[in-house]
Each structure stands twice: as C-alpha cells, then as structure tokens.
Scaffold this motif. Structure first.
Motif, PDB file in Angstrom:
ATOM      1  N   CYS A  96      -8.698   1.861  -2.773  1.00 24.49           N
ATOM      2  CA  CYS A  96      -8.235   3.114  -2.209  1.00 24.49           C
ATOM      3  C   CYS A  96      -9.133   3.526  -1.047  1.00 24.49           C
ATOM      4  O   CYS A  96     -10.356   3.503  -1.181  1.00 24.49           O
ATOM      5  CB  CYS A  96      -8.243   4.186  -3.289  1.00 24.49           C
TER       6      CYS A  96
ATOM      7  N   PHE B  26      -3.634   3.904  -1.099  1.00 20.53           N
ATOM      8  CA  PHE B  26      -3.835   3.009  -2.232  1.00 20.53           C
ATOM      9  C   PHE B  26      -3.410   1.604  -1.832  1.00 20.53           C
ATOM     10  O   PHE B  26      -2.382   1.433  -1.191  1.00 20.53           O
ATOM     11  CB  PHE B  26      -2.986   3.435  -3.434  1.00 20.53           C
TER      12      PHE B  26
ATOM     13  N   SER C   2       0.820  -1.195   0.000  1.00 14.68           N
ATOM     14  CA  SER C   2       0.000   0.000   0.000  1.00 14.68           C
ATOM     15  C   SER C   2       0.858   1.250   0.000  1.00 14.68           C
ATOM     16  O   SER C   2       2.029   1.221   0.367  1.00 14.68           O
ATOM     17  CB  SER C   2      -0.952   0.012   1.201  1.00 14.68           C
TER      18      SER C   2
ATOM     19  N   PHE D 268      -9.361   8.494 -10.319  1.00 16.50           N
ATOM     20  CA  PHE D 268      -8.268   7.567 -10.038  1.00 16.50           C
ATOM     21  C   PHE D 268      -7.770   6.960 -11.330  1.00 16.50           C
ATOM     22  O   PHE D 268      -8.562   6.551 -12.172  1.00 16.50           O
ATOM     23  CB  PHE D 268      -8.709   6.447  -9.087  1.00 16.50           C
TER      24      PHE D 268
END
Lengths: 148, 108
Positions: free
Chosen positions: B63, A98, A82, B75
């Motif tokens: 996310c 993310f 991430s 995104f």
C-alpha cells in the motif's frame, strides 16, 4: 457597547467558525478527476465490479473506516493490480493505493482514513487486462479530520 | 514519540488455498503536515508512506500511503497460500526508518 449573553455567544461562535476556515488550497473534484485519469491511463473508468464501503455519516473525520472489494478471481488474467482511493474535499485528493498480487487471494482491503469535510470518496480499480472500474460514496462528516 | 509498535493478527495455521484474513496496526502519529502548532507554524509532515507484506519473499499486498490515512494506520487484507512459510510485514517511515515484523504460518 454592552453585549448581552446571547450576542456574545453568537459572536464567539462566529469567531470560532471563522478560525476553522481552511487557509490551504483544497482538492477539488477537477483535481480528483485528473488524478483518476492519470491512474486509469488510456482506459475509461466503468461502474461495477468494485464496491466501496464507507459510512454514510462519519462523526469523527479523523478515523473513517473504508473497505474496498473487487469482484475478481485473482488468478490468471482476471486479476486486480491496484486500487486507488481518492477524496474530493481533502487538502490533497490522494488517500492510498493498494497493490494486490495472486497471493492476495481476494482483492479486498480495509483501512481508516481522514476526511476534512463532507465529500465524495472514490475507489478506482485497475485490472491486469487494463480495464478500470470505479465506485463512489458520499460521506457526511460531523467533525473534520485535517488541520486543527 | 515512542518507537512505532506493530501489531499483527494472522492465523497460525491455514488450509492450502484457503483465503485468510490478516489485520495489521502500527502505532504512529501520521503527522499530516496540515496541522499548526501553538505559534501558528506548520508541523512538518511525518507519516508512514509505504506498507508491504511478503510471503517467503513474494509480494502479497502493498500500500502507498498518503497523509489522508488516519493515525495508527490499520490495514486489513487477505492471503491465499499453498505452503508453510513466513509472512513479513514492513512499514517505511518518511524519515527512512523501517519497522518490520514476521509471522510463521503453518499451511497444510
């Protein structure tokens, strides 16, 4: 008292500026560092591998395009789990996290964020093996993108 | 506000192992909870707090979103696929609503 035009303008400018001053507590570099430490866990963030791309000057703080790319094969153990984005001068430091998988192919993502004022934006990547990498960019903001 | 409308750009075909770019946008105010209305009262927060993309049920990208993401969240990310299938996109709103869209992709 009679104001001439110049004094009146100066006063109204001062009033407008005062009105814009934040009333809420701001995220501080300390709070941001704490947030990064919580994300990194036991590992100490190192520079390198991760690249944060952000404009040097953002005219409008409401939509600032940012991209992160992490140098990784995204297969086996060489994987990015991430990436967390934080901002030092926003009302809250968190921006987004993310999460990547082997299906992502490459660890890269782009989004648009809000920036309240000129500040540092920091991206932190956590790899599958637990190591942590960090990159930082200062973005100068002409018009802030929070509150109003 | 009108129902958020997702817009997604995905190639229709891809080669096995090719890294493809996926672009997503959804119309949403992303009310940050920091702004005030005319009476000086805070407008309550209402944002999309999660976005995810799956391929045939397997996670591709996700996310966690905070109020610092701009209105109409955008995104751009990638995927590397080895078979044909369907990409599913999901956005989760603070009020519990879920907005979803699906795209078929031919991988050869």
């Amino acid at each position: 008292m009679q104001l001439n035009r110049r004094q009146a303008l100066a006063l109204s400018a001062a009033a407008a500026f005062g009105g814009l001053l934040p009333v809420v507590a701001r995220a501080t570099p300390e709070a941001t560092a704490q947030r990064i430490a919580a994300f990194a866990g036991a590992a100490k963030p190192a520079m390198g591998k991760i690249t944060l791309t952000a404009p040097e000057i953002a005219e409008n703080g409401n939509t600032v395009p940012i991209s992160v790319t992490v140098d990784s094969a995204m297969s086996g153990d060489d994987r990015v789990e991430s990436v967390m984005i934080v901002a030092e001068g926003n009302p809250n430091p968190e921006v987004a996290t993310f999460h990547f998988t082997a299906l992502s192919g490459v660890a890269a993502a782009t989004t648009r964020m809000r920036l309240a004022k000129t500040q540092n934006v920091i991206a932190v990547a956590k790899m599958a093996d637990g190591s942590v990498y960090l990159d930082q960019k200062e973005v100068k903001v002409t018009i802030g993108g929070c509150g109003g | 506000m009108a129902t958020p409308k997702p817009r997604i750009k995905v190639p229709k075909t891809a080669k096995v192992g090719e890294v493809i770019a996926i672009k997503t946008l959804i119309s949403h105010d992303m009310e940050s909870g920091q702004r005030k209305d005319k009476e000086g009262k805070l407008i309550p927060r209402k944002i999309i707090n999660k976005f995810s993309c799956t391929f045939n049920g397997q996670p591709v990208f996700a996310c966690d979103i905070e109020p610092a993401i701009s209105a109409n969240p955008y995104f751009e990310f990638n995927a590397r696929l080895s078979e044909s299938g369907s990409l599913k996109f999901t956005w989760v709103d603070d009020d519990g609503s879920i907005y979803a869209d699906e795209h078929q992709i031919e991988v050869a």
